[in-house]
Structure formats: structure tokens, C-alpha cells
Design a protein around this motif. Structure first.
Motif, PDB file in Angstrom:
ATOM      1  N   THR A   1       0.854  -1.311  -0.092  1.00  0.00           N
ATOM      2  CA  THR A   1       0.166   0.108   0.054  1.00  0.00           C
ATOM      3  C   THR A   1       0.810   1.287  -0.022  1.00  0.00           C
ATOM      4  OG1 THR A   1      -0.100  -0.024   2.397  1.00  0.00           O
ATOM      5  CG2 THR A   1      -1.916  -0.954   1.202  1.00  0.00           C
TER       6      THR A   1
ATOM      7  N   SER B   1      -7.966   1.674   6.636  1.00  0.00           N
ATOM      8  CA  SER B   1      -7.750   1.057   5.723  1.00  0.00           C
ATOM      9  C   SER B   1      -6.666  -0.071   5.248  1.00  0.00           C
ATOM     10  CB  SER B   1      -7.847   2.420   4.416  1.00  0.00           C
ATOM     11  OG  SER B   1      -8.847   3.417   4.636  1.00  0.00           O
ATOM     12  N   ARG B   2      -5.729   0.436   5.845  1.00  0.00           N
ATOM     13  CA  ARG B   2      -4.387  -0.534   5.386  1.00  0.00           C
ATOM     14  C   ARG B   2      -4.741  -1.758   6.282  1.00  0.00           C
ATOM     15  NH1 ARG B   2       1.590   1.609   6.175  1.00  0.00           N
ATOM     16  NH2 ARG B   2       1.005   1.647   8.461  1.00  0.00           N
TER      17      ARG B   2
ATOM     18  N   LEU C   1      -6.899  -3.897   3.885  1.00  0.00           N
ATOM     19  CA  LEU C   1      -6.663  -4.247   2.898  1.00  0.00           C
ATOM     20  C   LEU C   1      -5.286  -5.465   3.020  1.00  0.00           C
ATOM     21  CD1 LEU C   1      -5.534  -0.846   0.893  1.00  0.00           C
ATOM     22  CD2 LEU C   1      -7.358  -2.477   0.301  1.00  0.00           C
TER      23      LEU C   1
END
Length: 410
Positions: A226, A269-270, A273
Motif C-alpha cells: 500500500t 484502510s491499511r 487491505l
């Protein structure tokens, strides 16, 4: 640059009086992980005795400030230094400090812990001045050792860790100066800022190791990277930390809640993911991922605390200090202890229990004070923490104090 011969065998025997040649002093992770584990148990045990009225606090600074200092600058600081001085050897190919130099640096760290309890009838705040001196010497020694490795190798990708450690050093000294001046509110604000600086360090390290560890542990073909989120996280975290520091020490009308919320969204978000359901079968993976998830959740709670009186800032902060810093430290210390001593990355079941206990302790301390009462929540959380780190010590003391099983240095 002299290459490190990792296959060079250690001497067959090290006599007891040859202290600097003990396996404990081969690499920085060994004494600092051991010291951090012992401090985690002893300091929180003492804190629990204070909370329950079984011990009287008689030092020159309030017990709350001592507790905050030892957890942030003593415990978390030691793990950060031990990890970075060990990892930098891998990053750079330059030998990290060991032997007498490492022993001396560790003794300075230990002296700072003991100095809190030294009293002098002739000098007011003598113990705090002693702590300040030892902590400053320790931070300077650690930063210089890390800088020497990175600069000698020209390892620019990791230069960012030098200002991070330096920031913790500066905050530590400011904290102790404020404590000496009896400015307790500002001192606690500085400690809270230090927590946010450590979350920045966690964010950078997690971005490197979590995808790698997950891919390797699950046998995946490639890592989930990312890079764009990583950059956004770095700059947004720096801004949020600075804004919080300004709001607490200079301009009270500034509200950092929205900035903390932005950082929380990036972390979550990380975390989403990087998630893989298969990692739930591997304790050394789910512990790291859950601790990173706690960082995003903790920052959400911190942001909400600026807009709601129901959520207290200090309670929200403990989702990060226990759930993220405490749990990630426990998981990383266990993993590094295995990996850097040539042992397989498999752990006994009771270590998985230890990880779970710290996560439960974070939930109890951050979310349940309004439900079951603060004192009960604090005490129950402390007990779970103590048990978890006792399990770590039981498992890792033999690992940290003995040679690598493959005969290599480290």
C-alpha cells in the motif's frame, strides 16, 4: 564496510566472570526485550498495589506521572531501541553494538528505572534529576548507535527513524523537566504526545513488516503493498501529532480531533487491505494484525473524545497503549526472539493466550470504565497484562539468555 560473518561460531565456553561475552549481550534485542518484559510485570504490579491501596506512593512526582513515564519512555522506549538496533544490522550489514557497549547502554537504562526510588534529604527532586540524566544519556547513546550504522551504510531509506527516536528523547526530557517544576497537566500532555509519536513509529514499521510477515507466514505469492497509503499516513500522522502538541501546550482552541480521525481512517484502510482470514490460524500473525487494528480503533475513540463527553480521552488512549503498543510489542518480541536465535516461528499455545489477554485488557481498560466503574476496569486490565507478560518471560527468558540454536552470531 566490513561484512558481518553470521556463520562464525561462538566460542565453545564463556566463563561466568566474562559478563560482556554472555549470549545476553550479543544483540540489542536480547537485553532490551528481557528488561522490557520484567518492567512490564514489575511496574504494573506496583501500579496495581497502589490502585488497590496495598502500597503507599511516597516519591516526589505523582504516581500517575511515574506510571505514564515508565510505560512510554521506559517500556516502549526500550523495545523500540532494542528492535531498531537489531533490525538496522540486517538493513545495513553494519554490526550493531554488542558486548561491553551494549551492556553499558543497558545499565544506563536500568539506572534510570532505579533512580526514581533514590532519595536525598539535601537536594529537592534529586531522584528526578538523576532520572533525567540517565534517560538523556541512554537516548543519546541509542540514537548515536543507530545513526552510526545508518550513516556508515548510507541507508537513507531508514533515516526517518533517527528523528523519531530523537523526538521521543526530546519529549522525555521535556516531560521530566515539567515534572520537576510540578507542572503535572502539561507533563501528561507531553506523555500523550509521546504515545502519538510511537503510533507514528508503529505505522511505519507495520507498513514494512505486516505484509511481509503475512505473505511469508501464509505462503502467499506476493505481499499486499500500500505505497500510496503509506505516504499519506506518514504525512497525516506528522500533522496530527503536531496539531495535538500545539493544542495541548500552546493554543487550547485548536481541535485536533478531525486530524486524528483522518489518520484513523488511513490506518483502518491499511488494516482492511492487509487482512487475510487464514492468518487467524497463526498466532504470530493475528496478534500483529489485531494490535494494528486496535490502533485505528483507538484513534477513532480519541477523535470522538474531542466531540463527546461520554468518551474520555484517557480511556480511549489506553486502546492504543495496551491494545496496540502492548500487544504489538508482545507479539514482536516473541517473533524476533525466535527468528533472531534461529528457532522456528512456532510458539506454545499459552503464548496465544498471552496475546489474547492483552487485547482483552485493552478493551476492558478503554471501553468498560463507564460500565463497571473505573477502578474495577483498571485493576482487571492490570491483572490480565501482568499474566500475559509473565507468560512471555516464562517462554522467552531461556531464549534470550542462550546462544542461537544454529551456532551463528546474534
Amino acid at each position: 564496510m566490513r561484512a558481518i560473518n553470521l556463520t562464525e561460531p561462538m566460542p565453545k565456553k564463556v566463563r561466568f566472570y566474562q559478563v560482556s561475552q554472555w549470549p545476553l549481550w550479543m544483540l540489542a534485542f536480547r537485553p532490551y526485550f528481557l528488561g522490557a518484559g520484567l518492567l512490564a510485570v514489575l511496574s504494573i504490579s506496583y501500579w496495581l498495589l497502589i490502585l488497590t491501596g496495598h502500597a503507599r506512593w511516597q516519591l516526589t512526582m505523582p504516581a500517575t506521572l511515574w506510571h505514564a513515564h515508565e510505560m512510554m519512555f521506559g517500556f516502549a522506549g526500550a523495545v523500540a531501541v532494542g528492535f531498531l538496533l537489531t533490525a538496522a544490522q540486517t538493513w545495513t550489514g553494519v554490526a550493531s553494538i554488542n558486548g561491553r557497549k551494549l551492556m553499558l547502554l543497558t545499565l544506563v537504562w536500568l539506572a534510570a528505572r532505579v533512580a526514581f526510588f533514590i532519595t536525598s534529604a539535601g537536594i529537592e527532586n534529586f531522584s528526578l534529576y538523576a532520572v533525567l540524566l540517565f534517560q538523556l544519556l541512554w537516548w543519546l547513546g541509542a540514537v548515536m548507535a543507530l545513526a552510526n550504522m545508518l550513516l556508515k551504510a548510507g541507508n537513507k531509506n531508514n533515516y526517518q527513524f533517527l528523528p523519531m527516536l530523537s523526538a521521543l528523547c526530546v519529549l522525555n526530557i521535556i516531560y521530566l523537566c515539567l515534572a520537576i517544576q510540578q507542572n503535572m497537566l502539561l507533563a501528561l500532555a507531553v506523555a500523550d504526545t509521546a504515545v502519538l509519536v510511537i503510533t507514528l513509529l508503529v505505522g511505519v514499521v507495520a507498513g514494512r513488516v505486516l505484509p511481509f510477515f503475512t505473505a511469508r507466514g501464509l505462503g502467499l505469492a506476493e505481499q499486499v503493498r500500500t505505497p500510496h497509503l503509506d505516504k499519506v499516513l506518514l504525512y497525516s500522522s506528522l500533522f496530527a501529532v503536531a496539531l495535538y502538541f500545539i493544542s495541548q501546550l500552546f493554543i487550547a482552541s485548536v481541535n485536533p480531533g478531525w486530524a486524528l480521525a483522518v489518520v484513523a481512517v488511513v490506518h483502518l484502510s491499511r488494516s482492511l487491505l492487509w487482512w487475510n482470514n487464514q492468518m487467524l490460524k497463526v498466532p504470530l500473525l493475528w496478534s500483529l494484525h489485531f494490535s494494528y487494528l486496535a490502533l485505528g480503533l483507538g484513534l477513532v475513540l480519541l477523535a470522538l473524545s474531542f466531540y463527546s463527553s461520554v468518551i474520555l480521552f484517557k480511556d480511549a488512549l489506553h486502546m492504543i497503549t495496551i491494545g496496540t503498543i502492548g500487544m504489538m510489542i508482545l507479539a514482536m518480541m516473541t517473533r524476533v526472539s525466535h527468528g533472531h536465535t534461529g528457532r522456528p516461528l512456532t510458539i506454545p499455545h499459552f503464548m496465544a493466550v498471552a496475546f489474547a489477554l492483552v487485547f482483552i485488557a485493552a478493551i476492558i481498560r478503554s471501553l468498560l470504565p463507564v460500565v463497571i466503574g473505573p477502578h474495577i476496569a483498571w485493576q482487571l486490565s492490570a491483572v490480565l497484562w501482568i499474566v500475559a507478560f509473565l507468560l512471555f518471560l516464562f517462554h522467552c527468558i531461556p531464549i534470550l539468555t542462550r546462544r542461537r540454536v544454529d551456532g551463528r552470531r546474534g
